[in-house]
Design a protein around this motif. Sequence first.
Motif, PDB file in Angstrom:
ATOM      1  N   ALA A 193      40.391  30.514  -1.835  1.00 18.15           N
ATOM      2  CA  ALA A 193      38.983  30.771  -2.166  1.00 18.15           C
ATOM      3  C   ALA A 193      38.894  31.679  -3.396  1.00 18.15           C
ATOM      4  O   ALA A 193      39.754  32.533  -3.602  1.00 18.15           O
ATOM      5  CB  ALA A 193      38.282  31.429  -0.978  1.00 18.15           C
ATOM      6  N   PRO A 194      37.850  31.497  -4.200  1.00 16.07           N
ATOM      7  CA  PRO A 194      37.674  32.377  -5.359  1.00 16.07           C
ATOM      8  C   PRO A 194      37.417  33.824  -4.917  1.00 16.07           C
ATOM      9  O   PRO A 194      36.723  34.063  -3.932  1.00 16.07           O
ATOM     10  CB  PRO A 194      36.437  31.811  -6.064  1.00 16.07           C
ATOM     11  CG  PRO A 194      36.234  30.444  -5.498  1.00 16.07           C
ATOM     12  CD  PRO A 194      36.832  30.449  -4.130  1.00 16.07           C
ATOM     13  N   VAL A 195      37.981  34.766  -5.659  1.00 16.64           N
ATOM     14  CA  VAL A 195      37.776  36.184  -5.350  1.00 16.64           C
ATOM     15  C   VAL A 195      36.289  36.511  -5.377  1.00 16.64           C
ATOM     16  O   VAL A 195      35.787  37.254  -4.538  1.00 16.64           O
ATOM     17  CB  VAL A 195      38.567  37.083  -6.331  1.00 16.64           C
ATOM     18  CG1 VAL A 195      38.250  38.554  -6.092  1.00 16.64           C
ATOM     19  CG2 VAL A 195      40.059  36.837  -6.205  1.00 16.64           C
ATOM     20  N   GLY A 196      35.567  35.942  -6.324  1.00 20.38           N
ATOM     21  CA  GLY A 196      34.129  36.206  -6.443  1.00 20.38           C
ATOM     22  C   GLY A 196      33.350  35.864  -5.192  1.00 20.38           C
ATOM     23  O   GLY A 196      32.426  36.583  -4.804  1.00 20.38           O
ATOM     24  N   ARG A 197      33.720  34.776  -4.531  1.00 25.84           N
ATOM     25  CA  ARG A 197      33.026  34.382  -3.295  1.00 25.84           C
ATOM     26  C   ARG A 197      33.265  35.427  -2.204  1.00 25.84           C
ATOM     27  O   ARG A 197      32.356  35.795  -1.465  1.00 25.84           O
ATOM     28  CB  ARG A 197      33.495  33.015  -2.827  1.00 25.84           C
ATOM     29  CG  ARG A 197      32.691  32.543  -1.621  1.00 25.84           C
ATOM     30  CD  ARG A 197      33.118  31.200  -1.090  1.00 25.84           C
ATOM     31  NE  ARG A 197      33.255  30.212  -2.137  1.00 25.84           N
ATOM     32  CZ  ARG A 197      34.038  29.133  -2.027  1.00 25.84           C
ATOM     33  NH1 ARG A 197      34.741  28.928  -0.941  1.00 25.84           N
ATOM     34  NH2 ARG A 197      34.111  28.258  -3.003  1.00 25.84           N
ATOM     35  N   ALA A 198      34.498  35.921  -2.110  1.00 23.87           N
ATOM     36  CA  ALA A 198      34.816  36.946  -1.113  1.00 23.87           C
ATOM     37  C   ALA A 198      34.037  38.231  -1.402  1.00 23.87           C
ATOM     38  O   ALA A 198      33.538  38.883  -0.477  1.00 23.87           O
ATOM     39  CB  ALA A 198      36.308  37.227  -1.110  1.00 23.87           C
ATOM     40  N   ILE A 199      33.921  38.585  -2.663  1.00 27.31           N
ATOM     41  CA  ILE A 199      33.192  39.806  -3.031  1.00 27.31           C
ATOM     42  C   ILE A 199      31.712  39.651  -2.711  1.00 27.31           C
ATOM     43  O   ILE A 199      31.095  40.573  -2.159  1.00 27.31           O
ATOM     44  CB  ILE A 199      33.402  40.134  -4.512  1.00 27.31           C
ATOM     45  CG1 ILE A 199      34.857  40.502  -4.760  1.00 27.31           C
ATOM     46  CG2 ILE A 199      32.477  41.258  -4.967  1.00 27.31           C
ATOM     47  CD1 ILE A 199      35.225  40.587  -6.218  1.00 27.31           C
ATOM     48  N   ASP A 200      31.123  38.505  -3.044  1.00 25.68           N
ATOM     49  CA  ASP A 200      29.702  38.289  -2.757  1.00 25.68           C
ATOM     50  C   ASP A 200      29.413  38.430  -1.268  1.00 25.68           C
ATOM     51  O   ASP A 200      28.456  39.100  -0.869  1.00 25.68           O
ATOM     52  CB  ASP A 200      29.259  36.906  -3.243  1.00 25.68           C
ATOM     53  CG  ASP A 200      29.170  36.807  -4.753  1.00 25.68           C
ATOM     54  OD1 ASP A 200      29.168  37.866  -5.427  1.00 25.68           O
ATOM     55  OD2 ASP A 200      29.115  35.662  -5.258  1.00 25.68           O
ATOM     56  N   ALA A 201      30.256  37.818  -0.426  1.00 23.60           N
ATOM     57  CA  ALA A 201      30.058  37.906   1.023  1.00 23.60           C
ATOM     58  C   ALA A 201      30.204  39.347   1.493  1.00 23.60           C
ATOM     59  O   ALA A 201      29.413  39.838   2.314  1.00 23.60           O
ATOM     60  CB  ALA A 201      31.060  37.001   1.745  1.00 23.60           C
ATOM     61  N   ALA A 202      31.200  40.047   0.962  1.00 25.07           N
ATOM     62  CA  ALA A 202      31.442  41.435   1.374  1.00 25.07           C
ATOM     63  C   ALA A 202      30.305  42.354   0.934  1.00 25.07           C
ATOM     64  O   ALA A 202      29.894  43.243   1.693  1.00 25.07           O
ATOM     65  CB  ALA A 202      32.765  41.930   0.799  1.00 25.07           C
ATOM     66  N   LEU A 203      29.785  42.157  -0.273  1.00 25.88           N
ATOM     67  CA  LEU A 203      28.664  42.988  -0.746  1.00 25.88           C
ATOM     68  C   LEU A 203      27.438  42.804   0.142  1.00 25.88           C
ATOM     69  O   LEU A 203      26.763  43.779   0.494  1.00 25.88           O
ATOM     70  CB  LEU A 203      28.326  42.655  -2.205  1.00 25.88           C
ATOM     71  CG  LEU A 203      29.304  43.166  -3.248  1.00 25.88           C
ATOM     72  CD1 LEU A 203      29.012  42.535  -4.612  1.00 25.88           C
ATOM     73  CD2 LEU A 203      29.272  44.678  -3.344  1.00 25.88           C
ATOM     74  N   SER A 204      27.159  41.558   0.533  1.00 28.07           N
ATOM     75  CA  SER A 204      26.022  41.302   1.431  1.00 28.07           C
ATOM     76  C   SER A 204      26.230  41.971   2.781  1.00 28.07           C
ATOM     77  O   SER A 204      25.312  42.613   3.318  1.00 28.07           O
ATOM     78  CB  SER A 204      25.830  39.796   1.632  1.00 28.07           C
ATOM     79  OG  SER A 204      25.451  39.186   0.427  1.00 28.07           O
ATOM     80  N   SER A 205      27.435  41.841   3.335  1.00 26.43           N
ATOM     81  CA  SER A 205      27.731  42.454   4.633  1.00 26.43           C
ATOM     82  C   SER A 205      27.628  43.971   4.563  1.00 26.43           C
ATOM     83  O   SER A 205      27.087  44.610   5.467  1.00 26.43           O
ATOM     84  CB  SER A 205      29.136  42.066   5.100  1.00 26.43           C
ATOM     85  OG  SER A 205      29.216  40.689   5.333  1.00 26.43           O
ATOM     86  N   ALA A 206      28.167  44.564   3.488  1.00 26.32           N
ATOM     87  CA  ALA A 206      28.135  46.022   3.346  1.00 26.32           C
ATOM     88  C   ALA A 206      26.709  46.531   3.179  1.00 26.32           C
ATOM     89  O   ALA A 206      26.347  47.569   3.738  1.00 26.32           O
ATOM     90  CB  ALA A 206      28.997  46.460   2.159  1.00 26.32           C
TER      91      ALA A 206
END
Length: 159
Positions: free
Chosen positions: A86-99
């Motif tokens: 998976a792209p790193v950007g997708r993981a960051i977007d999901a994590a930012l929303s969760s945080a």
Amino acid sequence: SRPMARSGLLDPDVSAVSVGSVLSAEGASVLVTTHAFFDDAELGPERQRVLDAIAAARAQEGRTAARVSVVPGFQADLERVRTEGAPVGRAIDAALSSATRAWGRDVRGAVFEVGDLRRLEVPEALLDVGVQVLDVAVTFRQAEGAPWGQYVVVVLYGA
């Protein structure tokens, strides 16, 4: 016995050593390389190494340690970079929303890739006095065309 050669051979993270020889008119030469393999081991110690580096850098700047608050699903989202490509950007977007939901505040992120966590340079943004809460996730990957793997570190932080 050169200091770099000695430190490389005695590095506790080294899991294999390769030795090759070359014979020429000038004599014999030996080439020794070391390898530290990534495996599917728990990355908790690596995560703690990053948290410790951030705390030490903040202390050196006279800042108090930021509170660590685990973001649900953050490590699992980042693991998909390794396991699914998976792209790193997708993981960051999901994590930012969760945080943002978990912490109830604006959240920023920093991402960096390094071969050795001991040589990690803490981004200036994480030393800011306003950073009060953070979380870290660590995985590893070998980018397409790259000769070896490296750690992917994502830090979420909020004021």
